[in-house]
Write a protein that holds these residues in place. Structure first.
Motif, mmCIF file in Angstrom:
data_model
loop_
_atom_site.group_PDB
_atom_site.id
_atom_site.type_symbol
_atom_site.label_atom_id
_atom_site.label_comp_id
_atom_site.label_asym_id
_atom_site.label_seq_id
_atom_site.Cartn_x
_atom_site.Cartn_y
_atom_site.Cartn_z
ATOM 1 N N ARG A 179 -36.566 24.358 15.350
ATOM 2 C CA ARG A 179 -36.822 24.249 13.917
ATOM 3 C C ARG A 179 -35.610 23.623 13.239
ATOM 4 N N VAL A 180 -35.837 23.082 12.049
ATOM 5 C CA VAL A 180 -34.772 22.427 11.295
ATOM 6 C C VAL A 180 -34.705 23.054 9.910
ATOM 7 N N GLN A 181 -33.512 22.986 9.325
ATOM 8 C CA GLN A 181 -33.280 23.583 8.016
ATOM 9 C C GLN A 181 -32.302 22.710 7.230
ATOM 10 N N GLU B 213 -27.463 15.808 2.737
ATOM 11 C CA GLU B 213 -27.319 14.360 2.805
ATOM 12 C C GLU B 213 -27.617 13.799 4.197
ATOM 13 N N GLN B 214 -27.668 14.659 5.219
ATOM 14 C CA GLN B 214 -27.956 14.222 6.575
ATOM 15 C C GLN B 214 -29.371 14.569 7.026
ATOM 16 N N PHE B 215 -30.069 15.338 6.224
ATOM 17 C CA PHE B 215 -31.297 15.977 6.701
ATOM 18 C C PHE B 215 -32.325 14.980 7.229
ATOM 19 N N GLY B 216 -32.662 13.962 6.459
ATOM 20 C CA GLY B 216 -33.721 13.048 6.863
ATOM 21 C C GLY B 216 -33.407 12.307 8.146
ATOM 22 N N THR C 266 -35.160 12.824 11.966
ATOM 23 C CA THR C 266 -35.752 11.684 12.671
ATOM 24 C C THR C 266 -35.211 11.567 14.088
ATOM 25 N N PHE C 267 -33.893 11.698 14.247
ATOM 26 C CA PHE C 267 -33.287 11.595 15.570
ATOM 27 C C PHE C 267 -33.776 12.710 16.482
ATOM 28 N N TRP C 268 -33.707 13.949 16.034
ATOM 29 C CA TRP C 268 -34.054 15.072 16.901
ATOM 30 C C TRP C 268 -35.553 15.145 17.171
ATOM 31 N N GLU D 129 -37.200 23.832 2.490
ATOM 32 C CA GLU D 129 -36.017 23.534 3.299
ATOM 33 C C GLU D 129 -36.226 23.727 4.796
ATOM 34 N N PHE D 130 -37.360 24.282 5.215
ATOM 35 C CA PHE D 130 -37.612 24.556 6.630
ATOM 36 C C PHE D 130 -38.731 23.680 7.168
ATOM 37 N N ALA D 131 -38.642 23.342 8.448
ATOM 38 C CA ALA D 131 -39.742 22.669 9.137
ATOM 39 C C ALA D 131 -39.618 22.965 10.622
#
Length: 250
Positions: free
Chosen positions: A55-57, A15-18, A22-24, A41-43
Motif C-alpha cells: 500500500r502507499v500513503q 511532492e513525490q507521491f505521484g 507510478t514507479f512502484w 491519502e491511501f491507496a
C-alpha cells in the motif's frame, strides 16, 4: 496475538507521491486502487490475483519511508502486548481506525483490524522469463539496539529467527500464509542512524535481468553483492533485489 496478514506500506512526501506511485506500480506489476482516507491519502497496489500486500500513503511532513501494517483480530489488545514488550504508542488514529506503534528501536508499525485478507498474490512473469515479487520488509537496526529489537519481534510475532548467509542478517521464520516476510538487519558500526528504519526487498529468479528492468524505469544500482543488489529508486529510496525464490520467499 495472531498476525492474520502483513502489509508493507510505502510512505511518500506529497511532492513525490505521484511519481513514486507510478514507479512502484510498474515494478510490482500492479494497478492502483481508488484513493481512500479522510484526505484521500491511501491507496493499494492491487495485484492481478490475490489480496493486496503493498500500500502507499501520502504524508504531509517528513521524508517518508517504509512501515508495516500488522492485521490482527483486536488491535487494542495487540497494542497492549506490544507495550508490555517495550514498544510505545505513537498515535491512536480514529479514521481509518488503526494504532501506530514504535518498536524498542523506533521502527514504526501499525496495528489494524483484519478484514479477511488471506490469498497471497503470485509472482509476476516478465518478458525474458524473469519472475519476481516484492515480498519482504527489512528492518535496519542500529547495532547497539539490535539484540533488544530482535527479542521484541520474535516474542511479539511468535516467529523464531533463522540464520542467513550473512551474520548481520536474521530472518523471522516465514509464515507461508502471509505475503510479506520480515528480515532483521544489524547496521554497521559506521552507520549514524539512531532509530530503526526499513526498506523493501524483491525476490527474483534472475537478479541481473530484474536490475535492468528497474533501470529502464529510472532506478540505479547502488551496490552489488553475490546474491543481491542494492538499488535506489528515481527519488532516492533504497531497496534490494535478491536471488530468493519468488514463490516461497526462501
Amino acid at each position: 496475538m495472531e498476525i492474520r496478514w502483513l502489509t508493507a506500506f510505502l510512505d511518500f512526501p506529497a511532492e513525490q507521491f505521484g511519481a513514486e506511485v507510478t514507479f512502484w506500480r510498474a515494478i510490482a506489476g500492479s494497478t492502483v486502487s481508488p484513493p481512500r482516507g479522510e484526505h484521500r491519502e491511501f491507496a493499494s497496489l492491487e495485484p492481478f490475483n490475490g489480496d493486496p500486500h503493498l500500500r502507499v500513503q501520502r504524508v504531509d511532513a517528513g521524508p517518508g519511508g517504509i512501515h508495516l501494517d500488522l492485521h490482527v483480530d483486536d488491535p487494542r489488545s495487540a497494542t497492549a502486548e506490544a507495550i508490555a514488550l517495550g514498544a510505545t504508542v505513537v498515535r491512536d488514529h480514529a479514521e481509518p481506525a488503526h494504532i501506530s506503534v514504535a518498536s524498542p528501536a523506533g521502527f514504526v508499525f501499525c496495528l489494524v483490524e483484519w478484514q479477511g485478507e488471506s490469498v497471497r498474490s503470485r509472482p509476476i512473469r516478465w518478458p525474458g522469463d524473469t519472475i519476481s515479487i516484492i515480498d519482504q520488509v527489512c528492518i535496519d537496526i542500529p547495532a547497539e539496539l539490535h539484540e533488544r529489537e530482535v527479542a521484541f519481534w520474535t516474542r511479539f510475532t511468535g516467529m523464531p529467527t533463522e540464520p542467513t548467509s550473512r551474520p548481520e542478517l536474521l530472518r523471522l521464520r516465514r509464515d507461508h500464509a502471509l505475503a510479506v516476510g520480515i528480515l532483521l538487519q544489524r547496521n554497521g558500526p559506521d552507520d549514524e542512524a539512531t532509530v530503526a528504519t526499513g526498506h523493501l526487498d524483491l525476490a527474483a529468479t534472475a537478479v541481473e535481468d530484474e536490475v535492468a528492468r528497474h533501470e529502464d524505469w529510472g532506478a540505479r544500482v547502488v551496490e552489488e553483492f553475490p546474491t543481491w543488489t542494492v538499488m535506489s529508486d528515481p527519488m532516492g529510496r533504497r531497496y534490494c533485489i535478491t536471488s530468493r525464490n519468488p514463490r516461497t520467499g526462501e
